[in-house]
Enzyme design. Structure first.
Site, PDB file in Angstrom:
ATOM      1  N   ASP A  71       1.936  -4.802   3.510  1.00  0.00           N
ATOM      2  CA  ASP A  71       0.881  -5.149   4.461  1.00  0.00           C
ATOM      3  C   ASP A  71       0.940  -6.642   4.757  1.00  0.00           C
ATOM      4  O   ASP A  71      -0.027  -7.379   4.562  1.00  0.00           O
ATOM      5  CB  ASP A  71      -0.497  -4.758   3.918  1.00  0.00           C
ATOM      6  CG  ASP A  71      -1.579  -4.917   4.985  1.00  0.00           C
ATOM      7  OD1 ASP A  71      -1.255  -4.709   6.162  1.00  0.00           O
ATOM      8  OD2 ASP A  71      -2.718  -5.259   4.642  1.00  0.00           O
ATOM      9  N   TYR A  79       0.850  -1.190   0.000  1.00  0.00           N
ATOM     10  CA  TYR A  79       0.000   0.000   0.000  1.00  0.00           C
ATOM     11  C   TYR A  79       0.881   1.233   0.000  1.00  0.00           C
ATOM     12  O   TYR A  79       2.080   1.161   0.316  1.00  0.00           O
ATOM     13  CB  TYR A  79      -0.961   0.002   1.194  1.00  0.00           C
ATOM     14  CG  TYR A  79      -0.310   0.063   2.560  1.00  0.00           C
ATOM     15  CD1 TYR A  79       0.223  -1.078   3.145  1.00  0.00           C
ATOM     16  CD2 TYR A  79      -0.237   1.261   3.274  1.00  0.00           C
ATOM     17  CE1 TYR A  79       0.803  -1.034   4.405  1.00  0.00           C
ATOM     18  CE2 TYR A  79       0.342   1.307   4.536  1.00  0.00           C
ATOM     19  CZ  TYR A  79       0.861   0.163   5.091  1.00  0.00           C
ATOM     20  OH  TYR A  79       1.442   0.205   6.335  1.00  0.00           O
ATOM     21  N   LYS A  91      -7.947   5.661  10.997  1.00  0.00           N
ATOM     22  CA  LYS A  91      -9.054   6.426  10.390  1.00  0.00           C
ATOM     23  C   LYS A  91     -10.198   6.638  11.372  1.00  0.00           C
ATOM     24  O   LYS A  91     -11.066   7.461  11.143  1.00  0.00           O
ATOM     25  CB  LYS A  91      -9.544   5.717   9.118  1.00  0.00           C
ATOM     26  CG  LYS A  91     -10.144   4.356   9.379  1.00  0.00           C
ATOM     27  CD  LYS A  91     -10.447   3.593   8.113  1.00  0.00           C
ATOM     28  CE  LYS A  91      -9.272   2.868   7.524  1.00  0.00           C
ATOM     29  NZ  LYS A  91      -8.567   1.904   8.401  1.00  0.00           N
ATOM     30  N   TRP A 144      -6.444  -1.846  12.837  1.00  0.00           N
ATOM     31  CA  TRP A 144      -5.928  -0.610  12.249  1.00  0.00           C
ATOM     32  C   TRP A 144      -6.968   0.477  12.441  1.00  0.00           C
ATOM     33  O   TRP A 144      -7.993   0.504  11.754  1.00  0.00           O
ATOM     34  CB  TRP A 144      -5.636  -0.829  10.766  1.00  0.00           C
ATOM     35  CG  TRP A 144      -4.395  -1.621  10.546  1.00  0.00           C
ATOM     36  CD1 TRP A 144      -3.108  -1.202  10.801  1.00  0.00           C
ATOM     37  CD2 TRP A 144      -4.268  -2.949  10.021  1.00  0.00           C
ATOM     38  NE1 TRP A 144      -2.209  -2.191  10.488  1.00  0.00           N
ATOM     39  CE2 TRP A 144      -2.890  -3.266   9.995  1.00  0.00           C
ATOM     40  CE3 TRP A 144      -5.180  -3.892   9.575  1.00  0.00           C
ATOM     41  CZ2 TRP A 144      -2.408  -4.489   9.535  1.00  0.00           C
ATOM     42  CZ3 TRP A 144      -4.707  -5.113   9.121  1.00  0.00           C
ATOM     43  CH2 TRP A 144      -3.330  -5.400   9.095  1.00  0.00           C
TER      44      TRP A 144
END
Ligand code: BEZ
Length: 401
Positions: free
Chosen positions: A280, A262, A362, A359
């Site tokens: 990743d 990524y 965000k 993760w």
């Protein structure tokens, strides 16, 4: 709730982005909050290492798409506190082998979830991905999707904004170099011991990222997790004008090359003139955070550099400014977040809220709100049922409180 000496309404353990965000939301509710960080604030030793993260709406599950959408007003609220742009809206490009189901899901499933949630995106062929987004030599069977609301998150500025708010707030006390060494429940209050003293609160929010077990072990349980020490590097742009979106490529592993990569656009806040590309996957997951090193695995870097050389244009494929980031992941395939109360065998368990694994960059602004809601009221309006996984992951230690 009372406001006496070292007595707090809530003690937040873990001063990374999630802990900072929880303290921010608690302070907005006027809860007297103590935020404890074992190292120093804004350190590079946990899951917030590095300064950029991907904000993306595509997920294979509708409930994840919904949660990212619900996070947007919280990002906007945080943005209103700082002149620094927290999200650089360059879009999300997901592409690769449409048959691959990776740690991030699958392109077709993400398209279905986006459609169900009325999120706009465009579908792409391999030729379009090469023409419009600067990749090269992709197998002709590759497909992709572009979602224009994706962004590169300035994680450093995000943390700094939350840190500044908490520093100025009359409701928040922040203490760093304050690892928690003991937690005792007495008469519906928690006594939390650190080298800086003993602090007392009615509620605990536990969000120390990959170090979660060192805290919850003190409460008599631990979680089953695997640890990835993720490698990352920057590649010098040889064509200054081209700009990549945030992107993720889905591919089948080849031997020990996990083959998922990524990347980010060039951003003004992090090595301008270079772009970040990362793997990743890890060749060897760790069983505890103590096993990590700050040196990236050279093979992971080499696999990434080879992919940059073979499939990206306008970049010198030599890795620079390498770094690692330590993340705890749940062992179920889609690497869920775990947001739950402590298990029932822990005294006063409903007053202990925990976030661990996954993760969550965000979700920083909304996750702080969710943890604050749960600590103060025991409820949140957001659907966290998919993340209440304590019954799957918590294990009682032999010696309880
Ligand atoms: C994410 O968006 O959650 C993510 C992106 C790249 C690597 C790992 C996670």
């Amino acid at each position: 709730m009372e406001n006496v000496g070292t007595n707090y309404d809530v003690i937040v353990i873990g001063g990374g982005p999630i802990g900072l965000s929880a303290a921010y939301h608690l302070s907005k509710c006027k809860a007297k909050t103590l935020l404890l960080e074992q190292f120093t604030f804004l350190n590079q030793l946990g899951s917030s290492a590095g300064v950029s993260r991907q904000f993306r709406i595509p997920y294979p599950e509708e409930y994840m798409v919904k949660l990212v959408k619900q996070s947007i007003p919280f990002w906007d609220e945080l943005q209103s506190l700082t002149p620094t742009q927290l999200r650089d809206k360059v879009g999300t490009l997901w592409f690769g082998d449409p048959a691959v189901h990776s740690t991030e899901g699958n392109i077709g499933q993400a398209e279905k979830a986006l459609t169900a949630e009325n999120v706009p995106y465009t579908t792409l062929t391999a030729a379009q991905i090469e023409r419009e987004y600067h990749f090269k030599a992709l197998p002709s069977t590759y497909t992709g999707l572009f979602q224009p609301d994706g962004a590169s998150i300035d994680l450093k500025a995000t943390q700094q904004t939350l840190f500044n708010w908490n520093l100025a707030s009359p409701f928040v006390t922040m203490k760093d170099e304050a690892p928690v060494t003991r937690i005792v429940e007495k008469h519906k209050k928690f006594e939390v011991t650190t080298p800086l003293g003993v602090f007392v609160a009615e509620k605990l929010v536990i969000a120390p990222g990959p170090y979660v077990n060192s805290v919850i072990n003190l409460l008599g349980f631990h979680i089953e997790a695997t640890y990835w020490n993720m490698a990352s590097a920057f590649y010098k742009k040889t064509k200054p004008d081209i700009q990549y979106p945030t992107w993720f490529v889905f591919q089948n592993p080849i031997g020990e090359n996990g083959n998922q990569f990524y990347g980010f656009p060039e951003v003004s806040w992090n090595y301008p003139g270079y772009i970040r590309v990362a793997s990743d996957f890890v060749i060897q997951p760790l069983t505890s955070p103590e096993q990590r090193t700050l040196v990236p695995n050279p093979k992971e870097l080499a696999f990434t550099a080879a992919w940059v050389e073979n499939h990206m244009t306008g970049l010198d494929p030599i890795p620079h400014f390498t770094s690692t980031c330590l993340v705890a992941l749940s062992k179920i395939p889609n690497k869920e977040l775990l947001i739950d109360f402590a298990p029932p065998y822990v005294p006063d368990h409903k007053n202990i809220v925990l976030y661990a694994t996954g993760w969550a960059g965000k979700f920083v602004p909304i996750l702080g709100k969710i943890l604050s809601d749960l600590a103060l009221t025991g409820h949140t309006p957001f659907d966290i049922s998919h993340f209440q996984l304590g019954h799957v992951y918590f294990r009682q230690l032999k010696k309880n409180l």
